[in-house]
Design a protein around this motif. Sequence first.
Motif, PDB file in Angstrom:
ATOM      1  N   ALA A 170       0.825  -1.206   0.000  1.00 60.46           N
ATOM      2  CA  ALA A 170       0.000   0.000   0.000  1.00 60.46           C
ATOM      3  C   ALA A 170       0.860   1.256   0.000  1.00 60.46           C
ATOM      4  N   VAL A 171       1.801   1.338   0.922  1.00 62.91           N
ATOM      5  CA  VAL A 171       2.652   2.528   0.981  1.00 62.91           C
ATOM      6  C   VAL A 171       3.586   2.590  -0.223  1.00 62.91           C
ATOM      7  N   GLY A 172       3.868   1.418  -0.808  1.00 61.09           N
ATOM      8  CA  GLY A 172       4.839   1.364  -1.888  1.00 61.09           C
ATOM      9  C   GLY A 172       4.330   1.736  -3.258  1.00 61.09           C
ATOM     10  N   ILE A 173       3.063   1.433  -3.558  1.00 59.26           N
ATOM     11  CA  ILE A 173       2.632   1.618  -4.946  1.00 59.26           C
ATOM     12  C   ILE A 173       1.394   2.492  -5.134  1.00 59.26           C
ATOM     13  N   TRP A 222      -6.773  -1.513 -10.646  1.00 61.55           N
ATOM     14  CA  TRP A 222      -7.638  -1.943  -9.540  1.00 61.55           C
ATOM     15  C   TRP A 222      -6.880  -2.354  -8.275  1.00 61.55           C
ATOM     16  N   LEU A 223      -5.584  -2.684  -8.396  1.00 62.71           N
ATOM     17  CA  LEU A 223      -4.844  -3.075  -7.199  1.00 62.71           C
ATOM     18  C   LEU A 223      -4.789  -1.973  -6.145  1.00 62.71           C
ATOM     19  N   PRO A 224      -4.580  -0.699  -6.511  1.00 62.70           N
ATOM     20  CA  PRO A 224      -4.589   0.343  -5.472  1.00 62.70           C
ATOM     21  C   PRO A 224      -5.913   0.416  -4.715  1.00 62.70           C
ATOM     22  N   ILE A 225      -7.022   0.217  -5.424  1.00 64.40           N
ATOM     23  CA  ILE A 225      -8.324   0.237  -4.764  1.00 64.40           C
ATOM     24  C   ILE A 225      -8.432  -0.921  -3.781  1.00 64.40           C
ATOM     25  N   LEU A 226      -7.986  -2.099  -4.218  1.00 63.22           N
ATOM     26  CA  LEU A 226      -8.001  -3.264  -3.326  1.00 63.22           C
ATOM     27  C   LEU A 226      -7.132  -3.033  -2.104  1.00 63.22           C
ATOM     28  N   LEU A 227      -5.965  -2.430  -2.293  1.00 65.03           N
ATOM     29  CA  LEU A 227      -5.062  -2.211  -1.167  1.00 65.03           C
ATOM     30  C   LEU A 227      -5.637  -1.231  -0.151  1.00 65.03           C
ATOM     31  N   VAL A 228      -6.303  -0.199  -0.628  1.00 65.83           N
ATOM     32  CA  VAL A 228      -6.945   0.738   0.303  1.00 65.83           C
ATOM     33  C   VAL A 228      -8.011  -0.001   1.119  1.00 65.83           C
ATOM     34  N   TYR A 229      -8.797  -0.820   0.449  1.00 63.56           N
ATOM     35  CA  TYR A 229      -9.821  -1.624   1.132  1.00 63.56           C
ATOM     36  C   TYR A 229      -9.182  -2.532   2.180  1.00 63.56           C
ATOM     37  N   LEU A 230      -8.090  -3.204   1.816  1.00 63.73           N
ATOM     38  CA  LEU A 230      -7.445  -4.138   2.729  1.00 63.73           C
ATOM     39  C   LEU A 230      -6.832  -3.423   3.928  1.00 63.73           C
ATOM     40  N   VAL A 231      -6.225  -2.269   3.679  1.00 64.62           N
ATOM     41  CA  VAL A 231      -5.643  -1.510   4.789  1.00 64.62           C
ATOM     42  C   VAL A 231      -6.731  -1.050   5.750  1.00 64.62           C
ATOM     43  N   LEU A 236      11.938   8.348  -4.613  1.00 62.25           N
ATOM     44  CA  LEU A 236      10.974   7.304  -4.252  1.00 62.25           C
ATOM     45  C   LEU A 236      10.466   7.519  -2.832  1.00 62.25           C
ATOM     46  N   LEU A 237      11.396   7.768  -1.919  1.00 55.88           N
ATOM     47  CA  LEU A 237      11.009   7.966  -0.525  1.00 55.88           C
ATOM     48  C   LEU A 237      10.238   9.256  -0.329  1.00 55.88           C
ATOM     49  N   VAL A 238      10.785  10.357  -0.820  1.00 54.83           N
ATOM     50  CA  VAL A 238      10.229  11.681  -0.505  1.00 54.83           C
ATOM     51  C   VAL A 238       8.966  11.978  -1.307  1.00 54.83           C
ATOM     52  N   VAL A 239       8.951  11.601  -2.579  1.00 56.26           N
ATOM     53  CA  VAL A 239       7.841  11.986  -3.461  1.00 56.26           C
ATOM     54  C   VAL A 239       6.719  10.955  -3.475  1.00 56.26           C
ATOM     55  N   LEU A 240       7.072   9.667  -3.433  1.00 53.44           N
ATOM     56  CA  LEU A 240       6.046   8.630  -3.577  1.00 53.44           C
ATOM     57  C   LEU A 240       5.636   7.984  -2.258  1.00 53.44           C
ATOM     58  N   TYR A 241       6.596   7.616  -1.425  1.00 58.77           N
ATOM     59  CA  TYR A 241       6.256   6.813  -0.256  1.00 58.77           C
ATOM     60  C   TYR A 241       5.836   7.636   0.955  1.00 58.77           C
ATOM     61  N   LEU A 242       6.583   8.683   1.261  1.00 57.64           N
ATOM     62  CA  LEU A 242       6.296   9.451   2.468  1.00 57.64           C
ATOM     63  C   LEU A 242       4.911  10.084   2.448  1.00 57.64           C
ATOM     64  N   PRO A 243       4.464  10.722   1.345  1.00 58.67           N
ATOM     65  CA  PRO A 243       3.114  11.289   1.352  1.00 58.67           C
ATOM     66  C   PRO A 243       2.023  10.238   1.580  1.00 58.67           C
ATOM     67  N   VAL A 244       2.183   9.069   0.969  1.00 62.44           N
ATOM     68  CA  VAL A 244       1.188   8.008   1.166  1.00 62.44           C
ATOM     69  C   VAL A 244       1.225   7.529   2.620  1.00 62.44           C
ATOM     70  N   HIS A 245       2.400   7.381   3.166  1.00 63.60           N
ATOM     71  CA  HIS A 245       2.535   6.988   4.572  1.00 63.60           C
ATOM     72  C   HIS A 245       1.792   7.963   5.480  1.00 63.60           C
ATOM     73  N   LEU A 246       1.965   9.241   5.243  1.00 60.55           N
ATOM     74  CA  LEU A 246       1.304  10.238   6.091  1.00 60.55           C
ATOM     75  C   LEU A 246      -0.207  10.171   5.944  1.00 60.55           C
ATOM     76  N   TYR A 279      -5.534   8.558   8.105  1.00 58.34           N
ATOM     77  CA  TYR A 279      -6.914   8.176   7.809  1.00 58.34           C
ATOM     78  C   TYR A 279      -7.214   6.684   7.958  1.00 58.34           C
ATOM     79  N   ALA A 280      -6.203   5.828   7.948  1.00 61.27           N
ATOM     80  CA  ALA A 280      -6.464   4.390   8.079  1.00 61.27           C
ATOM     81  C   ALA A 280      -6.429   3.990   9.551  1.00 61.27           C
TER      82      ALA A 280
END
Length: 215
Positions: free
Chosen positions: A66-69, A114-123, A193-203, A208-209
Amino acid sequence: MTTQALPAGRIPMAVKLGYTAFMAILVPVYWHHYGPTNFLYFCDVALFLTLAGVWLETPLLISLPAVGILASQALWLLDFVFELAGGQLTGMTAYMFDEARPLYLRGLSLFHGWLPILLVYLVMRSGYDRRALWLWTAIAWVLVWISFLFLPAPSANHGIAPVNVNYVWGFSDVAPQSWMPPLAWVATEMIALLVVLYLPVHLLLRRYAPAAPAR
């Protein structure tokens, strides 16, 4: 305020069986057409982590992809829409319109949508494990170096064989980028990868999860 994850056993069997059936089709087809190196893409690693996560219902295994993709697959979707409309954003989904690839092969790649949608649901069902940010970053950085040191660079005659896996040579599969030395590009990619893609999703997931149960 921190909320707790829902109790274990909350991922429906239909989700587990449906996802497993998809993977049972995708893996041999991808192996046949692309070869084993294709499974070193970030998104493909995420597929296998998700498979383990849905069966074990382990928050960390679900949180990692989830945080990765989530961010990169959102970009994939946006680029795909641009391509459908006859334009081009990044070119990362141009292969979806390559008639040299069988239609069923391109159809399997719709999992990026569809995988991102599934991952949000799973999280939301299992809870977000905050350790995922740094563990996924470590996994991604290892994959970057493997891709750079051992896998093929861009080539104008590569056909559909995987080259420039994880964009370690730039954004083109035809020729390496020329903006900076190769090692500088790899270092820049790792930081981005860390600053632009992963960290914002982590936050966002942390905010919210539901939180994963205390270890």
